[in-house]
Design an enzyme around this catalytic site. Sequence first.
Site, mmCIF file in Angstrom:
data_model
loop_
_atom_site.group_PDB
_atom_site.id
_atom_site.type_symbol
_atom_site.label_atom_id
_atom_site.label_comp_id
_atom_site.label_asym_id
_atom_site.label_seq_id
_atom_site.Cartn_x
_atom_site.Cartn_y
_atom_site.Cartn_z
ATOM 1 N N CYS A 124 0.832 -1.196 0.000
ATOM 2 C CA CYS A 124 0.000 0.000 0.000
ATOM 3 C C CYS A 124 0.874 1.256 0.000
ATOM 4 C CB CYS A 124 -1.003 -0.035 1.140
ATOM 5 S SG CYS A 124 -2.332 1.183 0.923
ATOM 6 N N LEU A 125 0.917 2.010 1.097
ATOM 7 C CA LEU A 125 1.747 3.209 1.142
ATOM 8 C C LEU A 125 3.219 2.850 0.953
ATOM 9 C CD1 LEU A 125 1.966 6.243 1.483
ATOM 10 C CD2 LEU A 125 1.970 5.909 3.958
ATOM 11 N N GLN A 135 3.942 2.860 -2.651
ATOM 12 C CA GLN A 135 4.088 4.217 -3.168
ATOM 13 C C GLN A 135 5.436 4.820 -2.770
ATOM 14 O OE1 GLN A 135 0.608 6.555 -2.076
ATOM 15 N NE2 GLN A 135 -0.725 4.834 -2.537
ATOM 16 N N ASN A 178 -7.359 0.250 0.040
ATOM 17 C CA ASN A 178 -7.775 1.447 0.769
ATOM 18 C C ASN A 178 -6.724 2.528 0.549
ATOM 19 O OD1 ASN A 178 -9.136 3.203 2.420
ATOM 20 N ND2 ASN A 178 -8.297 2.364 4.309
ATOM 21 N N GLY A 222 -5.872 6.484 -1.829
ATOM 22 C CA GLY A 222 -6.355 7.575 -2.662
ATOM 23 C C GLY A 222 -5.337 8.054 -3.678
ATOM 24 N N PHE A 223 -4.147 7.446 -3.689
ATOM 25 C CA PHE A 223 -3.103 7.811 -4.639
ATOM 26 C C PHE A 223 -2.652 6.572 -5.400
ATOM 27 C CE2 PHE A 223 -3.096 11.358 -1.846
ATOM 28 C CZ PHE A 223 -2.596 12.426 -2.570
ATOM 29 N N HIS A 236 -3.721 -4.988 -0.484
ATOM 30 C CA HIS A 236 -3.374 -5.571 0.814
ATOM 31 C C HIS A 236 -3.458 -7.094 0.776
ATOM 32 C CE1 HIS A 236 -3.102 -1.938 3.279
ATOM 33 N NE2 HIS A 236 -3.945 -1.433 2.405
ATOM 34 N N GLU A 261 -2.310 -9.098 2.877
ATOM 35 C CA GLU A 261 -2.495 -9.607 4.239
ATOM 36 C C GLU A 261 -3.946 -9.542 4.686
ATOM 37 O OE1 GLU A 261 -2.392 -5.219 4.986
ATOM 38 O OE2 GLU A 261 -1.550 -6.585 3.501
#
Length: 113
Positions: free
Chosen positions: A8-9, A12, A50, A52-53, A91, A93
């Site tokens: 996720c993040l 990025q 989940n 937004g980027f 995700h 996991e």
Amino acid sequence: RTPIFGICLGHQILALALGGDTYKLKFGHRGQNHPCVDLRTKKCFVTSQNHGFAVDAGSLEKAQITFLNVNDKTVEGMEHLNLPVFGVQFHPEAAPGPYDTGFLFDKFVRMMI
């Protein structure tokens, strides 16, 4: 040379660390039913997301894209061309249903051995 698996993040941040860019999605990806295709095997997986980027596909010079979102073709996975570094936007996991993408953790463990 340390193996890294970004989720996720983390995905990025890896893209940014490799010189890539991110951009804000008009509508974020939220929920547990986002189809993503593995570009190597052509298999489609239902994923939990989940965010937004998204990672800008055109900005990745040191990594190859490994997964795409079926709905909007955004980057859902990438792997460095030479280093033991990879990431996914979804995700694995979370496993809202079957453990479809659990193999990614197996890949990461193999990289650490």
